[in-house]
Motif scaffolding. Structure first.
Motif, PDB file in Angstrom:
ATOM      1  N   ALA A  47       0.831  -1.202   0.000  1.00  0.00           N
ATOM      2  CA  ALA A  47       0.000   0.000   0.000  1.00  0.00           C
ATOM      3  C   ALA A  47       0.864   1.251   0.000  1.00  0.00           C
ATOM      4  O   ALA A  47       0.580   2.221  -0.713  1.00  0.00           O
ATOM      5  N   LEU A  48       1.930   1.239   0.783  1.00  0.00           N
ATOM      6  CA  LEU A  48       2.835   2.386   0.828  1.00  0.00           C
ATOM      7  C   LEU A  48       3.505   2.600  -0.525  1.00  0.00           C
ATOM      8  O   LEU A  48       3.584   3.733  -1.019  1.00  0.00           O
ATOM      9  N   ALA A  49       3.941   1.519  -1.165  1.00  0.00           N
ATOM     10  CA  ALA A  49       4.553   1.636  -2.497  1.00  0.00           C
ATOM     11  C   ALA A  49       3.558   2.199  -3.495  1.00  0.00           C
ATOM     12  O   ALA A  49       3.900   3.066  -4.310  1.00  0.00           O
ATOM     13  N   PHE A  50       2.321   1.740  -3.431  1.00  0.00           N
ATOM     14  CA  PHE A  50       1.292   2.243  -4.337  1.00  0.00           C
ATOM     15  C   PHE A  50       1.021   3.718  -4.072  1.00  0.00           C
ATOM     16  O   PHE A  50       0.921   4.522  -4.997  1.00  0.00           O
ATOM     17  N   GLY A  51       0.924   4.091  -2.782  1.00  0.00           N
ATOM     18  CA  GLY A  51       0.702   5.493  -2.443  1.00  0.00           C
ATOM     19  C   GLY A  51       1.801   6.392  -2.967  1.00  0.00           C
ATOM     20  O   GLY A  51       1.541   7.463  -3.529  1.00  0.00           O
ATOM     21  N   ARG A  52       3.036   5.966  -2.823  1.00  0.00           N
ATOM     22  CA  ARG A  52       4.159   6.764  -3.338  1.00  0.00           C
ATOM     23  C   ARG A  52       4.125   6.840  -4.856  1.00  0.00           C
ATOM     24  O   ARG A  52       4.431   7.871  -5.440  1.00  0.00           O
ATOM     25  N   TRP A  53       3.755   5.744  -5.507  1.00  0.00           N
ATOM     26  CA  TRP A  53       3.716   5.691  -6.970  1.00  0.00           C
ATOM     27  C   TRP A  53       2.725   6.721  -7.512  1.00  0.00           C
ATOM     28  O   TRP A  53       3.066   7.500  -8.389  1.00  0.00           O
ATOM     29  N   PHE A  54       1.503   6.731  -6.965  1.00  0.00           N
ATOM     30  CA  PHE A  54       0.543   7.682  -7.529  1.00  0.00           C
ATOM     31  C   PHE A  54       0.826   9.108  -7.112  1.00  0.00           C
ATOM     32  O   PHE A  54       0.557  10.044  -7.863  1.00  0.00           O
ATOM     33  N   GLU A  55       1.441   9.331  -5.962  1.00  0.00           N
ATOM     34  CA  GLU A  55       1.826  10.685  -5.576  1.00  0.00           C
ATOM     35  C   GLU A  55       2.912  11.232  -6.494  1.00  0.00           C
ATOM     36  O   GLU A  55       2.879  12.401  -6.885  1.00  0.00           O
ATOM     37  N   GLU A  56       3.908  10.386  -6.836  1.00  0.00           N
ATOM     38  CA  GLU A  56       4.989  10.812  -7.732  1.00  0.00           C
ATOM     39  C   GLU A  56       4.463  11.220  -9.096  1.00  0.00           C
ATOM     40  O   GLU A  56       5.076  12.029  -9.781  1.00  0.00           O
ATOM     41  N   ARG A  57       3.327  10.669  -9.482  1.00  0.00           N
ATOM     42  CA  ARG A  57       2.749  10.969 -10.786  1.00  0.00           C
ATOM     43  C   ARG A  57       1.679  12.053 -10.719  1.00  0.00           C
ATOM     44  O   ARG A  57       1.038  12.364 -11.715  1.00  0.00           O
ATOM     45  N   GLY A  58       1.471  12.603  -9.537  1.00  0.00           N
ATOM     46  CA  GLY A  58       0.484  13.664  -9.371  1.00  0.00           C
ATOM     47  C   GLY A  58      -0.952  13.196  -9.542  1.00  0.00           C
ATOM     48  O   GLY A  58      -1.822  13.979  -9.900  1.00  0.00           O
ATOM     49  N   ILE A  59      -1.201  11.922  -9.267  1.00  0.00           N
ATOM     50  CA  ILE A  59      -2.544  11.370  -9.390  1.00  0.00           C
ATOM     51  C   ILE A  59      -3.213  11.461  -8.030  1.00  0.00           C
ATOM     52  O   ILE A  59      -2.671  11.005  -7.025  1.00  0.00           O
ATOM     53  N   ASP A  60      -4.395  12.057  -7.995  1.00  0.00           N
ATOM     54  CA  ASP A  60      -5.152  12.168  -6.752  1.00  0.00           C
ATOM     55  C   ASP A  60      -5.822  10.831  -6.464  1.00  0.00           C
ATOM     56  O   ASP A  60      -6.442  10.226  -7.352  1.00  0.00           O
ATOM     57  N   VAL A  61      -5.710  10.355  -5.246  1.00  0.00           N
ATOM     58  CA  VAL A  61      -6.279   9.059  -4.874  1.00  0.00           C
ATOM     59  C   VAL A  61      -7.783   9.012  -5.129  1.00  0.00           C
ATOM     60  O   VAL A  61      -8.332   7.962  -5.436  1.00  0.00           O
ATOM     61  N   GLU A  62      -8.435  10.151  -5.050  1.00  0.00           N
ATOM     62  CA  GLU A  62      -9.885  10.203  -5.255  1.00  0.00           C
ATOM     63  C   GLU A  62     -10.275   9.929  -6.710  1.00  0.00           C
ATOM     64  O   GLU A  62     -11.418   9.577  -6.978  1.00  0.00           O
ATOM     65  N   VAL A  63      -9.334  10.086  -7.627  1.00  0.00           N
ATOM     66  CA  VAL A  63      -9.660   9.893  -9.050  1.00  0.00           C
ATOM     67  C   VAL A  63      -8.897   8.724  -9.680  1.00  0.00           C
ATOM     68  O   VAL A  63      -8.827   8.611 -10.897  1.00  0.00           O
ATOM     69  N   LEU A  64      -8.323   7.859  -8.838  1.00  0.00           N
ATOM     70  CA  LEU A  64      -7.632   6.683  -9.365  1.00  0.00           C
ATOM     71  C   LEU A  64      -8.591   5.845 -10.196  1.00  0.00           C
ATOM     72  O   LEU A  64      -9.753   5.675  -9.842  1.00  0.00           O
ATOM     73  N   THR A  65      -8.079   5.318 -11.296  1.00  0.00           N
ATOM     74  CA  THR A  65      -8.890   4.458 -12.156  1.00  0.00           C
ATOM     75  C   THR A  65      -8.285   3.064 -12.186  1.00  0.00           C
ATOM     76  O   THR A  65      -7.149   2.848 -11.749  1.00  0.00           O
ATOM     77  N   ASP A  66      -9.020   2.137 -12.738  1.00  0.00           N
ATOM     78  CA  ASP A  66      -8.496   0.785 -12.920  1.00  0.00           C
ATOM     79  C   ASP A  66      -7.261   0.808 -13.815  1.00  0.00           C
ATOM     80  O   ASP A  66      -6.330   0.030 -13.611  1.00  0.00           O
ATOM     81  N   ASP A  67      -7.246   1.719 -14.792  1.00  0.00           N
ATOM     82  CA  ASP A  67      -6.073   1.840 -15.673  1.00  0.00           C
ATOM     83  C   ASP A  67      -4.837   2.250 -14.879  1.00  0.00           C
ATOM     84  O   ASP A  67      -3.731   1.764 -15.132  1.00  0.00           O
ATOM     85  N   ASP A  68      -5.000   3.161 -13.917  1.00  0.00           N
ATOM     86  CA  ASP A  68      -3.877   3.568 -13.069  1.00  0.00           C
ATOM     87  C   ASP A  68      -3.342   2.383 -12.278  1.00  0.00           C
ATOM     88  O   ASP A  68      -2.128   2.186 -12.166  1.00  0.00           O
ATOM     89  N   ILE A  69      -4.244   1.596 -11.741  1.00  0.00           N
ATOM     90  CA  ILE A  69      -3.831   0.429 -10.958  1.00  0.00           C
ATOM     91  C   ILE A  69      -3.085  -0.566 -11.839  1.00  0.00           C
ATOM     92  O   ILE A  69      -2.050  -1.105 -11.444  1.00  0.00           O
ATOM     93  N   GLU A  70      -3.580  -0.776 -13.050  1.00  0.00           N
ATOM     94  CA  GLU A  70      -2.901  -1.684 -13.984  1.00  0.00           C
ATOM     95  C   GLU A  70      -1.516  -1.163 -14.351  1.00  0.00           C
ATOM     96  O   GLU A  70      -0.556  -1.935 -14.444  1.00  0.00           O
ATOM     97  N   ARG A  71      -1.381   0.160 -14.550  1.00  0.00           N
ATOM     98  CA  ARG A  71      -0.059   0.744 -14.845  1.00  0.00           C
ATOM     99  C   ARG A  71       0.897   0.507 -13.685  1.00  0.00           C
ATOM    100  O   ARG A  71       2.069   0.184 -13.883  1.00  0.00           O
TER     101      ARG A  71
END
Length: 93
Positions: A47-71
């Motif tokens: 979970a921590l790795a995932f949180g850092r991954w989307f933060e580094e990409r400027g993706i807001d957790v509220e708007v994460l998509t299935d495509d983001d998770i697959e990436r």
């Protein structure tokens, strides 16, 4: 290092925000269901790795998509693949 629920909780709190609150509740639930502390730590580390991954990409957790998770999953798979190859090269020496 010994695994504990406190370590798992500290890892999810490091994410911050509402994600940490939800994950903290999840770690508490894992404990109540008698999952091992080691498993809770693994979940928290991912979970921590995932949180850092989307933060580094400027993706807001509220708007994460299935495509983001697959990436994210593809990026982790590529990283694991490279580490395996590095170990293989090191073993040949």
């Amino acid at each position: 290092m010994e695994h504990s629920y406190e370590i798992a909780d500290a890892r999810v709190r490091a994410i911050g925000g509402t994600s940490a609150e939800h994950l903290g509740s999840f770690v508490t639930w894992l404990s109540s269901q008698q999952y091992s502390a080691g498993y809770a730590c693994i979940v928290a580390r991912h979970a921590l790795a995932f949180g850092r991954w989307f933060e580094e990409r400027g993706i807001d957790v509220e708007v994460l998509t299935d495509d983001d998770i697959e990436r994210f999953q593809r990026s982790r798979a590529r990283r694991r693949s490279r580490r395996t190859e590095t170990r293989r090269q090191g073993d040949k020496r």
